[in-house]
Design a protein around this motif. Structure first.
Motif, PDB file in Angstrom:
ATOM      1  N   ASN A  38     -16.009 -28.601  12.299  1.00  0.00           N
ATOM      2  CA  ASN A  38     -17.207 -29.315  12.748  1.00  0.00           C
ATOM      3  C   ASN A  38     -17.513 -29.041  14.214  1.00  0.00           C
ATOM      4  O   ASN A  38     -18.674 -29.081  14.633  1.00  0.00           O
ATOM      5  N   MET A  90     -21.159 -27.124  23.550  1.00  0.00           N
ATOM      6  CA  MET A  90     -20.068 -27.602  22.728  1.00  0.00           C
ATOM      7  C   MET A  90     -20.406 -28.944  22.109  1.00  0.00           C
ATOM      8  O   MET A  90     -20.863 -29.843  22.802  1.00  0.00           O
ATOM      9  N   ARG A  91     -20.221 -29.058  20.829  1.00  0.00           N
ATOM     10  CA  ARG A  91     -20.564 -30.312  20.177  1.00  0.00           C
ATOM     11  C   ARG A  91     -19.450 -31.322  20.356  1.00  0.00           C
ATOM     12  O   ARG A  91     -18.276 -30.998  20.278  1.00  0.00           O
ATOM     13  N   GLY A 117     -20.228 -33.479  15.182  1.00  0.00           N
ATOM     14  CA  GLY A 117     -21.284 -32.822  14.427  1.00  0.00           C
ATOM     15  C   GLY A 117     -20.689 -32.355  13.122  1.00  0.00           C
ATOM     16  O   GLY A 117     -19.592 -32.751  12.742  1.00  0.00           O
ATOM     17  N   ALA A 118     -21.427 -31.535  12.434  1.00  0.00           N
ATOM     18  CA  ALA A 118     -20.904 -31.013  11.171  1.00  0.00           C
ATOM     19  C   ALA A 118     -21.238 -29.556  11.104  1.00  0.00           C
ATOM     20  O   ALA A 118     -22.294 -29.125  11.532  1.00  0.00           O
ATOM     21  N   SER A 119     -20.334 -28.786  10.549  1.00  0.00           N
ATOM     22  CA  SER A 119     -20.633 -27.383  10.340  1.00  0.00           C
ATOM     23  C   SER A 119     -20.908 -27.172   8.857  1.00  0.00           C
ATOM     24  O   SER A 119     -20.444 -27.937   8.015  1.00  0.00           O
ATOM     25  N   THR A 120     -21.678 -26.118   8.561  1.00  0.00           N
ATOM     26  CA  THR A 120     -22.030 -25.825   7.163  1.00  0.00           C
ATOM     27  C   THR A 120     -20.781 -25.595   6.334  1.00  0.00           C
ATOM     28  O   THR A 120     -20.650 -26.044   5.208  1.00  0.00           O
ATOM     29  N   VAL A 180     -20.585 -22.944  12.555  1.00  0.00           N
ATOM     30  CA  VAL A 180     -22.051 -22.915  12.586  1.00  0.00           C
ATOM     31  C   VAL A 180     -22.639 -24.002  11.704  1.00  0.00           C
ATOM     32  O   VAL A 180     -22.125 -24.267  10.627  1.00  0.00           O
ATOM     33  N   SER A 238     -17.643 -26.736   6.756  1.00  0.00           N
ATOM     34  CA  SER A 238     -16.803 -27.887   6.431  1.00  0.00           C
ATOM     35  C   SER A 238     -17.464 -28.776   5.395  1.00  0.00           C
ATOM     36  O   SER A 238     -16.787 -29.386   4.559  1.00  0.00           O
TER      37      SER A 238
END
Lengths: 481, 341
Positions: free
Chosen positions: A439, B1-2, B5-8, A443, B10
């Motif tokens: 996360n 830098m987050r 958040g969420a990455s695609t 991306v 995960s």
């Protein structure tokens, strides 16, 4: 401020937007790659050199936490998997060996109740053959398993060596690139990936040097990589798995004797612990079981002058059993039923009841009474009487043969379940850390697309400026003719 | 830098992981709902799996002792029946020997009784002779007339009177002498060590394990008093009534037979009591064994039991969970900014 300056600014902006779009394009391409760290285009308007920079959204601390937990979870998972396989191999869940032992005792009991019935005697011998075959094949399976574990150790060591070699190449590329100010993001991604894979095998600690150079150490400070990769050698002993070892830079990997601690140190440590502790332990237990069977069914001389001899069960070191006072290695591999009891080899099962398979001085039932049950009953009782097992065996020295057999199976089952538990916990931690890490650095497609829309607008605005300035200049030219 | 958040990646991964985990749980819950027992015993019981195995094994052991006991019970029943026949035969013998004058039992009559008694003493069940002690593949009582004991009786007679029983001088033996000989010279051969000249049984009886820690004697043999007296009466009767003696001596012989056979009957009744006692003990042991065995099995089953209703409910919940995650996966995958631009 002239129109020309405005035009040049617009040009710079368009160029900048294009660069950023290419960064966005790169991010979108690698949206589903967990090893890819999101690139951020750095705002370079202040940089008059027009040199641009792309940064990686790295999170080094989280990365090393995650790597540590990966070492623990891959070791624990491998241990759990191997113990599960071992349990299947030996039939512990169904209680195969203890079941046969029980049946042997039951058959003996039936024979003792009707000693005149020779068919019951033959049934005992049949059960004994089954039990001996099972113990023998279990010992062989354990040896086979040790072989497999040995070759897996060799494979893992080879993999580690290969990873170190690849690491050397990537590290060199990074140092070279950094020195001349190139963008080394791809190489950094690759290096992280290699480190992740190495962490699954052994625990890895990094020491950062200048220009992005890295030095790698493993547990107890053994160097794995320092400018050049060090040698990783596996030494596998095909007869005695407790001698298996792996040397990094000439120093042997220290493996904990405790299974859980060993599993926490990666796959190589888990496999080595299995080779050095679990498998030899299991083989010793089988050998002790064999020894107890041979001694329990042995025959003694009535005048106590001749040595005790093997009765129903014997092994390739027989028939004299007076020397069987402690663990005899590899006894389980040659455990067999004495041919003097096998009707197929010209023997008879009556010697179970009467004694005398080793000669007349070993005869208990000298008058040959058909319902003589004393010898049979004493053997039946012996299954539940404490036997002097070797102290090195986990079963304990004052267990009876029956309790020992049950205890071995129960212990291995408990170990299997506890290892599965540990693996579950460790992998839960790894999953959670991986998710957090992902996360943070990976991306998000929607974010990139939103960015793209922004960039599109900027581009439109900048190109607008160009067309407006163009119009203005055209007007000027028109005015001046 | 987050920061958060969420990455695609995960997002996709977590949905996938949930699916796999739920499916594994469904498999286990299925097994438990169907069998009512834990799918993995060691996992449910932990270290107490040792106790579970122990209980199962004990229960099976008690069952096997019980099975072995039923064979012994069969043998004891056969023994008891044979002893009943034996008692009635000796009683009949005693009664027959009491008759004097016309209808007095003859030597052939005696021989019949002897044959009957021999057959009863040699009762066998499932191929073993029940009254032979542990020497069960040999008939305990062979033919009396050709036995060593009969020869010893003959030798004793010769030693006392100076001539054998085949000698015509036997007519000179008086009734009192004959009675005395039978009572004090011949009978001791039967009740003493001379009995080994006839009986091939062992003094040692069959030992059986009736409980896990108890081994006891479960047979009676022909070396018991009942058999000795019975054969003394029938054997001596058969031999001596066959001789050419006058009526007075014959009466003395018959009196001896009557008395000895009566004693034999009394002894046989005592022996029947002994066997009855053994049978009672066996029955008690059987009852105890079956009680203990079922109790242990009950404990063991309780240890691994899983409430099938609970397991079925769990299974339903998991299936619903799975369906929800299928729907969610589909919907989340469809969420994309691209559709809105």
């Amino acid at each position: 401020m002239s129109l020309t300056a405005a035009l040049m600014n617009a040009h710079a902006s368009i160029f900048d937007v294009s660069r950023r779009v290419s960064t966005v394009a790169s991010n979108i391409t690698h949206a589903d790659d967990p090893n890819y760290v999101r690139r951020i285009a750095v705002n370079s308007v202040a940089n008059s050199n027009n040199a641009y920079a792309t940064q990686r959204a790295a999170a080094p601390q989280m990365e090393s936490m995650r790597r540590e937990s990966m070492t623990g979870s891959s070791g624990a998972e491998l241990t759990a998997e191997k113990l599960e396989q071992l349990s299947r191999l030996l039939g512990n869940a169904e209680g195969t060996t203890s079941g046969l032992m029980k049946e042997l005792q039951t058959q003996m009991e039936l024979y003792a109740a009707s000693p005149a019935d020779s068919a019951l005697g033959d049934a005992v011998v049949g059960k004994a053959e089954q039990l001996a075959t099972t113990i023998r094949s279990n010992a062989q399976s354990l040896h086979g398993f040790a072989h497999v574990v040995g070759s897996e150790i060799r494979d893992e060591a080879g993999k580690l060596q290969q990873l170190l070699t690849d690491f050397a190449g990537v590290n060199k590329a990074i140092v070279a690139g950094r020195t001349i100010g190139q963008d080394v993001s791809d190489a950094l991604d690759e290096r992280s990936r290699l480190l992740n894979e190495m962490s699954a095998i052994v625990p890895v600690s990094q020491i950062h040097r200048e220009n992005g150079d890295m030095m790698l150490l493993t547990s107890n400070g053994v160097t794995m990589f320092d400018k050049v990769p060090r040698d990783v050698t596996a030494v596998i002993d095909s007869t005695d798995s407790s001698r298996n070892a792996v040397y990094i830079d000439g120093i042997a990997i220290r493996v904990s004797a405790d299974r859980e601690s060993a599993g926490a140190n990666g796959r190589l440590s888990a496999l080595l612990n299995m080779s050095q502790q679990t498998l030899p332990g299991a083989l010793t237990e089988l050998d002790e079981m064999a020894r107890a069977l041979v001694v329990t069914f042995g025959e003694s001389d009535s005048s106590a002058t001749l040595p005790d001899m093997a009765g129903l069960f014997t092994w390739n070191g027989g028939p004299d059993i007076s020397g069987l006072t402690s663990h005899v290695p590899s006894m389980a591999l040659s455990l067999s039923v004495n041919p003097a009891f096998l009707s197929s080899a010209g023997g008879s099962s009556a010697a179970l009841r009467d004694g005398g398979a080793n000669g007349a001085s070993y005869l208990d039932n000298s008058a040959g009474y058909a319902s003589y049950s004393a010898r049979l009953e004493s053997i039946v009782s012996a299954f539940d009487t404490p036997f002097g097992f070797d102290p090195s065996v986990a079963g304990g020295t004052s267990k009876s043969l029956m309790d020992f057999t049950l205890g071995i199976e129960a212990n291995m089952e408990t170990a299997r379940v506890s290892a599965a538990d540990t693996a579950l916990r460790a992998s839960a931690l790894t999953t959670s850390l991986t998710e957090r890490f992902s996360n943070t650095v990976n991306v998000n497609l929607d974010e990139e697309i939103a960015l793209l829309v922004d960039l599109q607008n900027s581009y439109e605005a900048s190109s607008r400026i160009v067309s407006v300035v163009d119009e203005m200049l055209a007007q000027l030219f028109q005015a001046t003719g | 830098m987050r920061v958060s958040g969420a990455s695609t990646y995960s997002l996709a991964n977590s949905l996938r992981t949930t699916l796999i985990n739920t499916q594994a749980k469904i498999e286990k819950a299925n097994v438990e709902a169907v069998t009512g027992q834990a799918a993995d015993t060691a996992e449910k019981l932990g270290a107490t799996v040792h106790r579970y195995r122990y209980l199962m094994r004990q229960s099976e052991r008690l069952d096997s002792i019980s099975t072995a006991n039923s064979l012994t019970i069969g043998r004891l029943s056969a023994s008891q029946a044979a002893l009943g026949g034996f008692a009635s035969t000796t009683q009949a013998l005693s009664a027959a020997a009491h008759i004097e004058g016309i209808g007095a039992v003859s030597s052939n009559g005696m021989k019949n009784y002897l044959t009957q008694l021999t057959a009863l003493a040699n009762t066998s069940q499932q191929g073993i002779h029940v009254f032979a002690g542990i020497n069960t593949d040999v008939t305990p009582i062979p033919d009396y007339a050709t036995s060593q004991l009969a020869a010893d009786v003959e030798a004793a007679f010769t030693a006392r009177f100076g001539f054998g029983t085949g000698d015509p001088s036997i007519a000179t033996v008086s009734a009192a002498d004959m009675a005395d000989f039978l009572q004090n010279d011949a009978l001791p051969l039967f009740t003493g060590t001379g009995w080994a000249g006839l009986s091939r049984a062992t003094d040692e009886g069959i030992q059986s394990r009736i409980l896990p820690t108890e081994i006891t004697q479960t047979s009676v043999g022909t070396n018991e008093n009942a058999f000795r007296l019975a054969f003394a009466a029938a054997g001596l009767g058969a031999t001596f009534l066959d001789l050419n003696v006058d009526e007075g001596v014959g009466d003395a012989i018959r009196a001896f037979v009557h008395k000895t056979a009566a004693n034999a009957t009394a002894e046989t009744t005592i022996l029947q009591g002994k066997v009855g006692h053994m049978q009672e003990r066996m029955q008690n042991a059987q009852d105890r064994l079956s009680q203990q065995s079922s109790l242990m099995r009950e404990f063991a089953d309780e240890m691994v039991a899983v409430d099938p209703y609970e397991a079925a409910t769990r299974l339903n919940n998991l299936i619903q969970q799975l369906e929800t995650s299928y729907t969610l996966t589909g919907r989340v995958q469809n969420l994309s900014l691209l559709r809105y631009i």
